[in-house]
Design a protein around this motif. Structure first.
Motif, PDB file in Angstrom:
ATOM      1  N   VAL A 199       0.826  -1.203   0.000  1.00 45.85           N
ATOM      2  CA  VAL A 199       0.000   0.000   0.000  1.00 45.85           C
ATOM      3  C   VAL A 199       0.865   1.260   0.000  1.00 45.85           C
ATOM      4  CG1 VAL A 199      -0.275   0.299   2.500  1.00 45.85           C
ATOM      5  CG2 VAL A 199      -2.116   0.993   0.956  1.00 45.85           C
ATOM      6  N   ARG A 200       2.061   1.198   0.589  1.00 46.39           N
ATOM      7  CA  ARG A 200       2.928   2.372   0.548  1.00 46.39           C
ATOM      8  C   ARG A 200       3.403   2.637  -0.879  1.00 46.39           C
ATOM      9  NH1 ARG A 200       7.158   3.090   5.345  1.00 46.39           N
ATOM     10  NH2 ARG A 200       7.217   5.123   4.297  1.00 46.39           N
ATOM     11  N   VAL A 201       3.717   1.575  -1.602  1.00 50.88           N
ATOM     12  CA  VAL A 201       4.123   1.742  -2.998  1.00 50.88           C
ATOM     13  C   VAL A 201       2.955   2.254  -3.832  1.00 50.88           C
ATOM     14  CG1 VAL A 201       5.021   0.586  -5.050  1.00 50.88           C
ATOM     15  CG2 VAL A 201       5.879  -0.054  -2.780  1.00 50.88           C
ATOM     16  N   LEU A 202       1.787   1.616  -3.678  1.00 50.60           N
ATOM     17  CA  LEU A 202       0.623   2.007  -4.470  1.00 50.60           C
ATOM     18  C   LEU A 202       0.173   3.421  -4.138  1.00 50.60           C
ATOM     19  CD1 LEU A 202      -1.446  -1.303  -4.319  1.00 50.60           C
ATOM     20  CD2 LEU A 202      -0.149  -0.416  -6.261  1.00 50.60           C
ATOM     21  N   GLY A 230      -0.696   8.893  -5.783  1.00 52.27           N
ATOM     22  CA  GLY A 230      -0.605  10.294  -5.422  1.00 52.27           C
ATOM     23  C   GLY A 230      -0.986  10.600  -3.989  1.00 52.27           C
ATOM     24  N   PHE A 231      -1.210   9.575  -3.146  1.00 50.84           N
ATOM     25  CA  PHE A 231      -1.492   9.800  -1.736  1.00 50.84           C
ATOM     26  C   PHE A 231      -0.237  10.300  -1.028  1.00 50.84           C
ATOM     27  CE2 PHE A 231      -4.998   6.686  -2.348  1.00 50.84           C
ATOM     28  CZ  PHE A 231      -6.024   7.413  -1.778  1.00 50.84           C
ATOM     29  N   ALA A 232      -0.441  11.094   0.016  1.00 53.11           N
ATOM     30  CA  ALA A 232       0.661  11.498   0.878  1.00 53.11           C
ATOM     31  C   ALA A 232       1.099  10.312   1.724  1.00 53.11           C
ATOM     32  CB  ALA A 232       0.219  12.653   1.781  1.00 53.11           C
ATOM     33  N   ASP A 233       2.392  10.242   2.057  1.00 55.02           N
ATOM     34  CA  ASP A 233       2.929   9.104   2.805  1.00 55.02           C
ATOM     35  C   ASP A 233       2.199   8.873   4.122  1.00 55.02           C
ATOM     36  OD1 ASP A 233       4.750   8.464   0.884  1.00 55.02           O
ATOM     37  OD2 ASP A 233       6.503   9.296   1.919  1.00 55.02           O
ATOM     38  N   GLN A 259      -0.796   9.052   4.867  1.00 56.04           N
ATOM     39  CA  GLN A 259      -2.105   8.424   4.733  1.00 56.04           C
ATOM     40  C   GLN A 259      -2.008   6.903   4.653  1.00 56.04           C
ATOM     41  OE1 GLN A 259      -3.256  11.357   1.379  1.00 56.04           O
ATOM     42  NE2 GLN A 259      -5.216  10.769   2.272  1.00 56.04           N
ATOM     43  N   GLY A 260      -0.806   6.386   4.445  1.00 54.97           N
ATOM     44  CA  GLY A 260      -0.624   4.947   4.279  1.00 54.97           C
ATOM     45  C   GLY A 260      -1.131   4.103   5.433  1.00 54.97           C
ATOM     46  N   PRO A 261      -0.743   4.380   6.693  1.00 53.99           N
ATOM     47  CA  PRO A 261      -1.203   3.531   7.805  1.00 53.99           C
ATOM     48  C   PRO A 261      -2.714   3.448   7.923  1.00 53.99           C
ATOM     49  CG  PRO A 261       0.649   4.892   8.499  1.00 53.99           C
ATOM     50  CD  PRO A 261       0.255   5.373   7.126  1.00 53.99           C
ATOM     51  N   GLY A 262      -3.401   4.567   7.751  1.00 53.27           N
ATOM     52  CA  GLY A 262      -4.855   4.535   7.828  1.00 53.27           C
ATOM     53  C   GLY A 262      -5.479   3.710   6.724  1.00 53.27           C
ATOM     54  N   LEU A 263      -4.911   3.788   5.530  1.00 56.09           N
ATOM     55  CA  LEU A 263      -5.422   2.988   4.423  1.00 56.09           C
ATOM     56  C   LEU A 263      -5.195   1.502   4.669  1.00 56.09           C
ATOM     57  CD1 LEU A 263      -4.246   5.188   1.413  1.00 56.09           C
ATOM     58  CD2 LEU A 263      -6.616   4.744   2.094  1.00 56.09           C
ATOM     59  N   VAL A 264      -4.040   1.146   5.234  1.00 54.86           N
ATOM     60  CA  VAL A 264      -3.755  -0.261   5.544  1.00 54.86           C
ATOM     61  C   VAL A 264      -4.806  -0.814   6.496  1.00 54.86           C
ATOM     62  CG1 VAL A 264      -2.175  -1.831   6.728  1.00 54.86           C
ATOM     63  CG2 VAL A 264      -1.287  -0.164   5.101  1.00 54.86           C
ATOM     64  N   ALA A 265      -5.056  -0.097   7.596  1.00 58.42           N
ATOM     65  CA  ALA A 265      -6.023  -0.572   8.586  1.00 58.42           C
ATOM     66  C   ALA A 265      -7.419  -0.697   7.982  1.00 58.42           C
ATOM     67  CB  ALA A 265      -6.039   0.384   9.780  1.00 58.42           C
ATOM     68  N   ALA A 266      -7.809   0.292   7.188  1.00 60.01           N
ATOM     69  CA  ALA A 266      -9.153   0.272   6.591  1.00 60.01           C
ATOM     70  C   ALA A 266      -9.303  -0.861   5.594  1.00 60.01           C
ATOM     71  CB  ALA A 266      -9.435   1.614   5.921  1.00 60.01           C
TER      72      ALA A 266
END
Length: 418
Positions: free
Chosen positions: A160-163, A168-171, A173-180
């Motif tokens: 998800v960090r690569v994607l 175009g997501f800010a870095d 935002q990655g942890p929240g996207l992973v959990a969701a």
């Protein structure tokens, strides 16, 4: 036409697909289902909602290859009247979704072309560089400890960090996207909240890129969507497709990395293949897609009319689940269960037929997964499992087959600090 079987088919008692056995011994469960029911088994999704699980390789090929008889249109489902509005499995079934997964024909092909074009424009060297950078950062965070959880602290974070960077997501935002994403796909009590978080995050990104385009996947999809075949793609359609891409790109890839590392640590045959040299990593990871594919089951297809499948009377509107892992171990196509499939790529891990994962998306997943494993091999060469293999726990999801944790130990080293 699918002819009626020559012998009458006896009524069958469905079994619950969810449960502890799906986590502890999925391969045994699939074998028992095949022995009891044959190539197609009646199953129940919580709470007691019926479906068919395709266990046979040939039957799965038939279902995924015939979109006229087995449609992706979830509106056909004959069980909607029994589905609660807050059903945790709803995000993966897709009621009312307008994503590429639930379209067909020319519109579907147009949307696939927009997705493929946006991903194909990703520079492969840049992609590899992103994957290596994030993988090294994640290893740097744990390498001095001499122990870590390679699922929670590595595999579940890397894709998800690569994607997110490609999209175009800010870095941050990655942890929240992973959990969701984890909540959404696991199909438990937080599934709908996870879906809302992902949808809101993606909608904000699409709106921002519509106003301020950049050199990223979202901007390219917005540009291509305006000139797509047929009516221009709406922002809602592009948002839905991006959610599908993020979900399909992160979760299975994270599971692919985790399952590869698990097999390396627990299966001598696989370890010998994977550790045979860097040039063998790609082939070894192809074997993972046969042995323990990260996407175990997929929902789904819906019968457009009454038909027969694997000796079962499937009625119009019935939900047909794609049993990918079970089909990969079908004894009719893998007569020697102990033999690794090597370079055979005729698996269903990327789908088949009209709704097969677009080739550029497969390439992105393969680069990220392979890089993730190679960085571990380079940085932690004396890696060892820190708990008994039998104690490893799989996710509770009826869809994904990855681990919840993978505790390991290794010789502590200093971070790269780059």
């Amino acid at each position: 036409m699918n002819p009626e079987p020559a012998h009458p088919v006896q009524p069958v008692q469905p079994v619950h697909l969810a449960g502890p056995r799906l986590r502890s011994e999925p391969a045994v469960l699939y074998r028992e289902l095949r022995r009891e029911y044959g190539a197609v088994a009646p199953v129940l999704l919580d709470p007691d909602i019926p479906a068919w699980l395709v266990l046979g390789y040939r039957e799965l090929h038939q279902v995924t290859g015939d979109s006229m008889l087995f449609s992706r249109d979830s509106g056909l489902w004959n069980q909607w009247h029994r589905v609660p509005h807050d059903w945790p499995l709803l995000p993966m079934i897709g009621r009312g979704h307008s994503s590429v997964l639930h379209t067909a024909g020319e519109r579907h092909h147009a949307r696939v072309a927009v997705i493929g074009g946006a991903l194909e424009a990703v520079d492969p060297f840049e992609l590899r560089a992103h994957a290596e950078r994030f993988a090294d950062e994640l290893i740097d965070a744990v390498c001095a400890d001499g122990q870590t959880d390679l699922v929670a602290h590595y595999a579940a974070l890397l894709p998800v960090r690569v994607l997110a960077t490609l999209y175009g997501f800010a870095d941050e935002q990655g942890p929240g996207l992973v959990a969701a994403l984890n909540d959404m796909v696991d199909g438990r009590e937080d599934a709908l909240a996870g879906q809302l978080h992902v949808a809101a995050s993606m909608a904000r990104l699409v709106a921002d890129r519509a106003a301020r385009p950049a050199d990223d996947v979202v901007s390219r999809m917005l540009a291509s969507g305006r000139t797509a075949a047929g009516p221009a793609l709406s922002h809602e359609e592009i948002t839905q497709d991006l959610i599908v891409m993020l979900t399909a790109g992160h979760q299975p890839t994270a599971g692919w990395i985790g399952n590869s590392l698990r097999l390396m640590l627990t299966d001598a045959r696989f370890a010998a293949s994977l550790l045979g040299g860097r040039r063998s990593v790609a082939e070894a990871m192809n074997e993972v897609l046969w042995e323990d594919t990260p996407t175990q089951n997929v929902a789904g297809r819906w019968a457009t009319r009454d038909t027969w499948l694997g000796g079962r009377a499937v009625r119009a509107g019935d939900l047909v689940l794609l049993g990918i892992q079970a089909a990969h171990h079908d004894p009719q196509v893998r007569t020697h269960g102990t033999a690794l499939p090597g370079g055979n790529s005729a698996h269903f891990s990327f789908g088949h037929g009209e709704h097969r994962c677009p080739f550029p998306a497969q390439e992105v997943a393969e680069v990220v997964a392979r890089t993730g494993v190679e960085v571990v091999l380079d940085r932690l060469p004396d890696l060892d499992l820190a708990v008994p293999a039998a104690s490893l726990i799989r996710r509770a999801s009826p869809w994904l087959g990855g681990l919840t944790t993978l505790p390991v130990r290794f010789t502590a080293t200093r971070p790269l600090n780059r």
